[in-house]
Scaffold this motif. Structure first.
Motif, PDB file in Angstrom:
ATOM      1  N   GLY A  55      17.722  49.315  65.047  1.00  0.00           N
ATOM      2  CA  GLY A  55      17.458  47.879  65.554  1.00  0.00           C
ATOM      3  C   GLY A  55      17.097  47.018  64.180  1.00  0.00           C
ATOM      4  N   THR A 174      14.411  39.817  66.829  1.00  0.00           N
ATOM      5  CA  THR A 174      15.119  41.279  66.156  1.00  0.00           C
ATOM      6  C   THR A 174      15.994  41.982  67.277  1.00  0.00           C
ATOM      7  OG1 THR A 174      13.332  43.023  66.761  1.00  0.00           O
ATOM      8  CG2 THR A 174      12.775  41.448  64.889  1.00  0.00           C
ATOM      9  N   LEU A 175      16.643  42.806  66.507  1.00  0.00           N
ATOM     10  CA  LEU A 175      17.640  43.504  67.285  1.00  0.00           C
ATOM     11  C   LEU A 175      16.650  44.562  68.168  1.00  0.00           C
ATOM     12  CD1 LEU A 175      20.739  43.899  65.333  1.00  0.00           C
ATOM     13  CD2 LEU A 175      20.380  42.207  66.938  1.00  0.00           C
ATOM     14  N   SER A 176      15.543  44.746  67.704  1.00  0.00           N
ATOM     15  CA  SER A 176      14.943  45.840  68.239  1.00  0.00           C
ATOM     16  C   SER A 176      13.951  45.307  69.685  1.00  0.00           C
ATOM     17  CB  SER A 176      13.460  46.139  67.328  1.00  0.00           C
ATOM     18  OG  SER A 176      14.031  47.068  66.294  1.00  0.00           O
ATOM     19  N   TYR A 177      14.975  45.203  70.713  1.00  0.00           N
ATOM     20  CA  TYR A 177      14.469  44.471  71.830  1.00  0.00           C
ATOM     21  C   TYR A 177      14.359  45.526  72.936  1.00  0.00           C
ATOM     22  CZ  TYR A 177      14.074  39.526  71.536  1.00  0.00           C
ATOM     23  OH  TYR A 177      13.622  38.305  71.192  1.00  0.00           O
ATOM     24  N   ALA A 178      14.272  47.063  72.759  1.00  0.00           N
ATOM     25  CA  ALA A 178      14.291  47.889  74.031  1.00  0.00           C
ATOM     26  C   ALA A 178      12.901  47.537  74.940  1.00  0.00           C
ATOM     27  CB  ALA A 178      14.098  49.361  73.414  1.00  0.00           C
ATOM     28  N   VAL A 179      11.803  47.060  74.448  1.00  0.00           N
ATOM     29  CA  VAL A 179      10.682  46.712  75.130  1.00  0.00           C
ATOM     30  C   VAL A 179      11.136  45.284  76.134  1.00  0.00           C
ATOM     31  CG1 VAL A 179       8.497  45.667  75.289  1.00  0.00           C
ATOM     32  CG2 VAL A 179       9.184  47.729  74.027  1.00  0.00           C
ATOM     33  N   LYS A 181      13.851  44.724  77.165  1.00  0.00           N
ATOM     34  CA  LYS A 181      14.852  45.046  78.244  1.00  0.00           C
ATOM     35  C   LYS A 181      13.763  46.016  79.530  1.00  0.00           C
ATOM     36  CE  LYS A 181      18.955  45.823  78.336  1.00  0.00           C
ATOM     37  NZ  LYS A 181      19.960  45.171  79.280  1.00  0.00           N
ATOM     38  N   SER A 182      13.145  46.694  78.886  1.00  0.00           N
ATOM     39  CA  SER A 182      12.089  47.624  79.614  1.00  0.00           C
ATOM     40  C   SER A 182      11.274  46.632  80.552  1.00  0.00           C
ATOM     41  CB  SER A 182      11.274  48.257  79.045  1.00  0.00           C
ATOM     42  OG  SER A 182      10.134  48.873  79.386  1.00  0.00           O
TER      43      SER A 182
END
Lengths: 304, 304
Positions: A55, A174-179, A181-182
């Motif tokens: 990410g 950033t592309l570290s967007y899992a949170v 989405k969560s």
């Protein structure tokens, strides 16, 4: 790369950027020679790209209305700022600007979202990966008119974490967007549509994909951006609307209990523009429909 | 998909998983029919895959020695746990297990790392994307024998954040690892090689890609995994080594000041196995070279 561009068979436009961090001043080829329209249904990313394995990259999403991008320069400035926060090479803003205009020109719809992406590239290769992607946006009329249901969720960080711990990259898109989405899944479990993040020490921050705006009479407030949150481009346009209409506006710390006291709450973002909050943490709320409509008209009226 | 597998021209092996969340009990085709070896230099991921647009996916990395994966079942269990934390469909562990064995068999090196990835797939498509990737690992002899320089960095979250705010996904091994990369750059700026995260309220957590083990005489301690950290597979093997050699071991809260009091500190991880810390926040540290060597031998000796 070829500069040949055609309307794709599908409804989406994907343009790959050759050398997305190239120095604009020293390019010998025209910008268009660094752009390549490809089929969005084909595969264009390596499994070794740090954008997917970690990410490790940045993005921006903007709206385009009738052929014109909205707040393009603020979005490009924010992309450059995210690159700095991630120690990435500076993106070529001339090239991204050209790609955005190209994607808009190639898209057959009156209202589209345009996404700008830059990853750190394949590990060890030393070259970033870049693309611009455009697609039609859905109709947000119902949300804008009726409002949405929002829950507050703890983001876990203190409000001053961007100053104390810059390596946490708060304030970078950033592309570290899992949170990010969560928290939508958590909102859905709670019967809501969206989220307002609170800092661990009790301040209002932002939504996962939006800024928060509060109304107190003729005065409008948004959380100050030194709290590791994004400087909202739609929020900035909302404040322009305020200034133009004799309202006052302010960036400051917003303790969480002010949410309950506000006359209206809106979430602002590039593609959805603004939506009022009609329910917060299960409690019904009113909102100023007149200001909502007028501000929305101003936001949708932005050209470039 | 074809089941034909050949040694690739290059040194890396990439196997794509068709239907990575399929129900193992109800498959009609053999597992091998769902695996496809492809060229790792080709492009296999869509720009629309949520793995790249949102870092929305999970991974595991394990070591393989002389044809045998290390701690494969604990890694598969952790992959399944990460999927649960992200509300992803359960990965087909039979299929991932088969792909890992296949990748190892196809790789020409005695020591390789094997990476298992599953993303949420293309937005709206409802199908996850999965692959397994194997490559040769570098030689870590110098770090293992001489130790590494480590700095402590604030992770920003309280130690109990996984309980209070599960939507922050702490304890899941996700593709949203931009911060885990960023802290290595911060470590380098401070003249160090690696990082130990501290919770915002002052407890030792883990490294960005490792577990932390402390030695107090004959007693070995690691931070308890209810603090939003990963259950380390190499750390678990280290504790097995302790039990087999008459040492005691313990999972518990570790206040940050215990780092200075420990006789030795190690970082454990799948590929590097264990490395001792020879400098912490700029202060030189000693470590037990004998235990390091014996534990390393145990860790490297793991088969399956």
């Amino acid at each position: 790369m070829s500069t040949e561009m055609t309307h794709p068979a599908g409804t989406r436009v994907l343009i790959l950027l050759d050398d997305p961090t190239g120095d604009d001043a020293s390019r010998t080829l025209p910008l268009a020679a660094h752009l390549r329209q490809v089929d969005a249904d084909d595969l264009h990313v390596s499994v070794l790209d740090l954008g997917v394995t970690r990410g490790d990259g940045i993005f921006e999403t903007l709206d385009a209305v009738e052929g014109s991008p909205q707040s393009l320069e603020p979005h490009l400035a924010r992309l450059a700022n995210s690159a700095r926060l991630l120690d990435l090479p500076a993106p070529s803003l001339d090239l991204y600007r050209e790609a955005v205009h190209r994607a808009i020109a190639l898209s057959p719809y009156p209202r589209i979202s345009v996404k700008l992406v830059m990853t750190r590239g394949i590990e060890g290769a030393g070259a970033c990966t870049g693309w611009v992607y455009a697609e039609e946006i859905p109709d947000f009329t119902a949300e804008r008119e009726n409002g949405i249901r929002v829950v507050t969720l703890d983001r876990g960080y203190r409000h001053d974490v961007a100053q104390t711990s810059p390596w946490l990259l708060q304030g970078a898109k950033t592309l570290s967007y899992a949170v990010n989405k969560s928290v939508y899944r958590e909102a859905a479990r709670r019967g809501a549509d969206d989220v307002i993040f609170l800092s661990q020490d009790g301040y209002v921050l932002e939504g996962p994909t939006s800024s928060v705006i509060l109304q107190f009479g003729q005065h409008f407030v948004t959380p100050s951006t030194d709290q590791g949150i994004l400087a909202g481009t739609a929020q900035a346009a909302f404040f322009e609307f305020c200034e133009a209409n004799g309202y006052t506006s302010e960036y400051r710390l917003v303790p969480a209990d002010e949410l309950a006291q506000a006359d209206s709450i809106w979430l602002s973002s590039s593609v959805r523009q603004i939506v009022p909050v009609r329910e917060l943490d299960g409690t019904a709320r009113s909102f100023d429909a007149e200001v909502t409509a007028a501000a929305l008209e101003h936001l949708l009226g932005r050209r470039s």
